[in-house]
Design a protein around this motif. Structure first.
Motif, PDB file in Angstrom:
ATOM      1  N   ASP A 175       1.851  40.554  -4.691  1.00 28.01           N
ATOM      2  CA  ASP A 175       2.948  40.023  -5.490  1.00 28.01           C
ATOM      3  C   ASP A 175       4.243  40.702  -5.043  1.00 28.01           C
ATOM      4  O   ASP A 175       4.874  41.457  -5.775  1.00 28.01           O
ATOM      5  CB  ASP A 175       2.670  40.296  -6.975  1.00 28.01           C
ATOM      6  CG  ASP A 175       3.673  39.596  -7.876  1.00 28.01           C
ATOM      7  OD1 ASP A 175       4.547  38.891  -7.349  1.00 28.01           O
ATOM      8  OD2 ASP A 175       3.595  39.780  -9.101  1.00 28.01           O
ATOM      9  N   ASP A 176       4.632  40.427  -3.790  1.00 25.15           N
ATOM     10  CA  ASP A 176       5.843  41.019  -3.220  1.00 25.15           C
ATOM     11  C   ASP A 176       6.741  39.900  -2.729  1.00 25.15           C
ATOM     12  O   ASP A 176       6.616  38.749  -3.173  1.00 25.15           O
ATOM     13  CB  ASP A 176       5.503  42.030  -2.117  1.00 25.15           C
ATOM     14  CG  ASP A 176       4.602  41.426  -1.039  1.00 25.15           C
ATOM     15  OD1 ASP A 176       4.487  40.183  -0.981  1.00 25.15           O
ATOM     16  OD2 ASP A 176       4.014  42.192  -0.252  1.00 25.15           O
ATOM     17  N   GLU A 177       7.643  40.206  -1.807  1.00 18.62           N
ATOM     18  CA  GLU A 177       8.627  39.214  -1.388  1.00 18.62           C
ATOM     19  C   GLU A 177       7.987  37.980  -0.761  1.00 18.62           C
ATOM     20  O   GLU A 177       8.264  36.846  -1.168  1.00 18.62           O
ATOM     21  CB  GLU A 177       9.614  39.855  -0.404  1.00 18.62           C
ATOM     22  CG  GLU A 177      10.782  38.949  -0.035  1.00 18.62           C
ATOM     23  CD  GLU A 177      11.803  39.639   0.847  1.00 18.62           C
ATOM     24  OE1 GLU A 177      12.543  38.932   1.557  1.00 18.62           O
ATOM     25  OE2 GLU A 177      11.861  40.895   0.842  1.00 18.62           O
ATOM     26  N   THR A 180       5.722  36.155  -3.261  1.00 16.11           N
ATOM     27  CA  THR A 180       6.511  35.364  -4.208  1.00 16.11           C
ATOM     28  C   THR A 180       7.024  34.080  -3.566  1.00 16.11           C
ATOM     29  O   THR A 180       7.032  33.010  -4.189  1.00 16.11           O
ATOM     30  CB  THR A 180       7.697  36.199  -4.731  1.00 16.11           C
ATOM     31  OG1 THR A 180       7.193  37.352  -5.418  1.00 16.11           O
ATOM     32  CG2 THR A 180       8.553  35.382  -5.681  1.00 16.11           C
ATOM     33  N   GLU A 181       7.428  34.182  -2.302  1.00 15.34           N
ATOM     34  CA  GLU A 181       7.934  32.997  -1.604  1.00 15.34           C
ATOM     35  C   GLU A 181       6.820  31.956  -1.434  1.00 15.34           C
ATOM     36  O   GLU A 181       7.052  30.755  -1.652  1.00 15.34           O
ATOM     37  CB  GLU A 181       8.507  33.395  -0.238  1.00 15.34           C
ATOM     38  CG  GLU A 181       9.281  32.291   0.432  1.00 15.34           C
ATOM     39  CD  GLU A 181      10.000  32.743   1.694  1.00 15.34           C
ATOM     40  OE1 GLU A 181      10.643  31.886   2.336  1.00 15.34           O
ATOM     41  OE2 GLU A 181       9.932  33.945   2.030  1.00 15.34           O
ATOM     42  N   LYS A 183       4.203  31.705  -3.328  1.00 20.04           N
ATOM     43  CA  LYS A 183       3.918  31.213  -4.686  1.00 20.04           C
ATOM     44  C   LYS A 183       4.884  30.099  -5.068  1.00 20.04           C
ATOM     45  O   LYS A 183       4.472  29.056  -5.606  1.00 20.04           O
ATOM     46  CB  LYS A 183       4.015  32.371  -5.679  1.00 20.04           C
ATOM     47  CG  LYS A 183       3.786  31.967  -7.138  1.00 20.04           C
ATOM     48  CD  LYS A 183       3.977  33.146  -8.079  1.00 20.04           C
ATOM     49  CE  LYS A 183       5.429  33.591  -8.115  1.00 20.04           C
ATOM     50  NZ  LYS A 183       5.655  34.675  -9.104  1.00 20.04           N
ATOM     51  N   ARG A 184       6.165  30.287  -4.793  1.00 22.42           N
ATOM     52  CA  ARG A 184       7.161  29.276  -5.162  1.00 22.42           C
ATOM     53  C   ARG A 184       6.928  27.958  -4.427  1.00 22.42           C
ATOM     54  O   ARG A 184       7.080  26.874  -5.007  1.00 22.42           O
ATOM     55  CB  ARG A 184       8.560  29.813  -4.867  1.00 22.42           C
ATOM     56  CG  ARG A 184       9.012  30.905  -5.836  1.00 22.42           C
ATOM     57  CD  ARG A 184      10.315  31.534  -5.381  1.00 22.42           C
ATOM     58  NE  ARG A 184      10.758  32.576  -6.316  1.00 22.42           N
ATOM     59  CZ  ARG A 184      11.677  33.484  -6.039  1.00 22.42           C
ATOM     60  NH1 ARG A 184      12.276  33.478  -4.842  1.00 22.42           N
ATOM     61  NH2 ARG A 184      12.015  34.387  -6.939  1.00 22.42           N
ATOM     62  N   TYR A 212       1.252  36.917 -11.882  1.00 23.51           N
ATOM     63  CA  TYR A 212       1.276  36.084 -10.675  1.00 23.51           C
ATOM     64  C   TYR A 212       0.236  34.966 -10.803  1.00 23.51           C
ATOM     65  O   TYR A 212       0.529  33.783 -10.567  1.00 23.51           O
ATOM     66  CB  TYR A 212       0.978  36.961  -9.464  1.00 23.51           C
ATOM     67  CG  TYR A 212       1.107  36.298  -8.114  1.00 23.51           C
ATOM     68  CD1 TYR A 212       2.239  36.487  -7.333  1.00 23.51           C
ATOM     69  CD2 TYR A 212       0.082  35.509  -7.596  1.00 23.51           C
ATOM     70  CE1 TYR A 212       2.353  35.908  -6.079  1.00 23.51           C
ATOM     71  CE2 TYR A 212       0.183  34.917  -6.350  1.00 23.51           C
ATOM     72  CZ  TYR A 212       1.319  35.124  -5.588  1.00 23.51           C
ATOM     73  OH  TYR A 212       1.430  34.539  -4.348  1.00 23.51           O
ATOM     74  N   GLU A 215       1.163  32.449 -13.639  1.00 22.53           N
ATOM     75  CA  GLU A 215       2.251  31.541 -13.276  1.00 22.53           C
ATOM     76  C   GLU A 215       1.742  30.417 -12.384  1.00 22.53           C
ATOM     77  O   GLU A 215       2.162  29.261 -12.513  1.00 22.53           O
ATOM     78  CB  GLU A 215       3.365  32.322 -12.572  1.00 22.53           C
ATOM     79  CG  GLU A 215       4.643  31.534 -12.379  1.00 22.53           C
ATOM     80  CD  GLU A 215       5.768  32.367 -11.792  1.00 22.53           C
ATOM     81  OE1 GLU A 215       6.804  31.774 -11.409  1.00 22.53           O
ATOM     82  OE2 GLU A 215       5.629  33.604 -11.719  1.00 22.53           O
TER      83      GLU A 215
END
Length: 504
Positions: A175-177, A180-181, A183-184, A212, A215
């Motif tokens: 669950d880092d940069e 997260t990208e 995931k989006r 995470y 979501e």
């Protein structure tokens, strides 16, 4: 035996609690604990002996139990109990094999004979098909990706094109940069109606936050943990992990290789610096094999099957004929034949010119180690590329203990210095190669679920050769005389770490 071990653990745990809580009775309790642990070690020793493991493993476990009873007892409960492996995964093995045989593309004997008589290396493919039940594709395009930036750029680009489904299977998700990208993008595609399924290893991704996962789930994405461990010490699934890294998009495009999802794979973690890795972009027929591997792993964890034409058939325009072949092979503890290890062994022993290997962890079993030494003694150019810095110290030092024998046999060993070298590939004679998730170690060979792409006479092999040669420019070659003069402390550390290598 299962319940005997669990009962022994519970009683031992009670004794340990008493030992630290009721201090006024420490001496008496320590005596009882000592007796109990001795009996436990003897019983476990008999269990190990009658499991008929490899003699090296048996002796190593007995030495550890004898020298460090309490540590050995706990370590065995965590990592040593393999006696139920066949029973645990037998059903999965049978179902997977039946599925692969039913749904894999197959080519005529005349087509195969024509291809392999032209290019040589005729023994590897039949062995791989026999052990892994996976067919070879001559209608697949592959592209080599040699770092995190190129890999994630390609992954993100293809994810955004998805129209029907996205399937992901990973050992580590952070669950880092970059996590997260990704995931989006997945949430965005799910909102567009694309079906997203995500299988992640419960131990490899143990740091992944509930937020995470929640979501993703709220967006309609199915997040499933592979091999969840609720009571770690009592759960004998802890030792068998899903180390695969697979993405399948619309059944037409796929990715497989060494990179997990995390910022360190983009060189953003100072401890490692630049992260050198190898991943493979796949388009066309062989994606079907990756899809089958994912779907069977998904079925194993959820009991939901999605083997339908919508998930298995590539679009016609992707089935262009290529010069070489691509074969996806799944290996794991569910297959008694140690699939990937035995294919590696066959590749090494078939070499006539060179065997070039890149791996972050080099802890070979006796078969692979002997094959490499014999190849080098026979005049084959054997080269091994490994990191010059550890991310797992015991494994790093155990790996170095194998270098002197290789060097004495005439092999060459290089340590990558530009950053952390995490590539996992092997090239033989510039004709066949393998890129995937399997390290050159006993955990990948015998305990982890892995997947490798085996390449036959493709352009990607030429690219892999060029990448290896380029890597050597950023590596230091180890000379036997210099290595033998290293400090005694390092030798002791390496020898001690190697003692544990059958358990790693």
């Amino acid at each position: 035996m299962k319940y005997t071990i669990k009962i022994l653990f519970f009683i031992s745990a009670i004794f340990i609690i008493y030992l630290f809580v009721i201090r006024e009775h420490v001496n008496g309790m320590a005596s009882y604990l000592s007796v109990f642990l001795t009996l436990s070690v003897i019983i476990i020793g008999f269990l190990i002996f009658f499991e008929n493991r490899h003699p090296t493993q048996t002796i190593t476990w007995l030495v550890v139990l004898g020298a460090f009873p309490l540590f050995g007892f706990i370590f065995y409960l965590l990592f040593g109990r393999n006696y139920r492996k066949e029973r645990m995964f037998k059903k999965k093995y049978i179902l997977d094999k039946e599925t692969y045989q039913q749904y894999e593309y197959r080519h005529s004997e005349s087509d195969l004979k024509k291809h392999f008589e032209k290019y040589g290396q005729r023994k590897i493919y039949p062995l791989a098909e026999s052990l892994g039940s996976s067919g070879i594709s001559f209608h697949t395009e592959t592209e080599l990706l040699t770092n995190g930036e190129a890999t994630f750029d390609s992954i993100k680009q293809e994810l955004r094109k998805a129209q029907h489904h996205i399937h992901l299977e990973y050992y580590i998700v952070r669950d880092d940069e970059i996590g997260t990208e990704i995931k989006r993008i997945l949430i965005s595609k799910a909102n567009e109606g694309v079906k997203v399924r995500f299988l992640y290893d419960a131990v490899g991704s143990w740091k992944l936050s509930n937020a995470y996962i929640r979501e993703m789930a709220d967006a309609g994405i199915e997040m499933v943990a592979f091999g969840p461990v609720r009571v770690p010490i009592l759960n004998n699934k802890l030792n068998f992990r899903n180390h695969r890294k697979i993405i399948v998009i619309d059944g037409n495009v796929g990715f497989v290789g060494g990179l997990n999802i995390g910022d360190e794979y983009l060189g953003k973690v100072e401890q490692y610096g630049f992260w050198r890795d190898t991943h493979l972009y796949v388009r066309g027929e062989a994606v079907r094999s990756l899809q089958l591997i994912f779907l069977q792993d998904w079925y194993y964890m959820t009991n939901d099957s999605f083997i339908t034409p919508g998930y298995l058939t590539p679009e016609p325009e992707t089935r262009v004929r290529r010069t070489g072949g691509v074969q996806m092979i799944a290996g794991g503890p569910d297959n008694e034949w140690s699939v990937i290890k035995n294919i590696f062994f066959s590749m090494i022993t078939s070499a006539e010119k060179f065997v070039w290997i890149a791996t972050p962890y080099f802890i070979p079993d006796e078969d692979i180690f002997s094959a490499l030494k014999v190849a080098a003694l026979s005049g084959v150019d054997v080269r091994l590329l490994v990191p010059n810095r550890p991310d797992k110290r015991i494994v790093f030092h155990a790996s170095r203990s194998y270098f002197p024998d290789l060097l004495e046999a005439g092999a060459r060993v290089f340590e990558y210095e530009e950053g952390f070298m995490h590539s996992k590939f092997i090239i033989v004679d510039g004709e066949i190669a393998s890129v995937g998730t399997s390290n050159m170690d006993m955990r990948s060979f015998h305990l982890n679920f892995e997947v490798n792409a085996f390449l036959y006479h493709t352009q990607s092999i030429e690219d892999l050769v060029a990448a290896f040669i380029n890597d050597l420019q950023s590596a230091n070659e180890i000379e036997l005389e210099d290595f033998n003069s290293r400090h005694l402390g390092y030798r002791l550390l390496e020898s001690t770490s190697r003692l544990l290598s059958p358990l790693l």
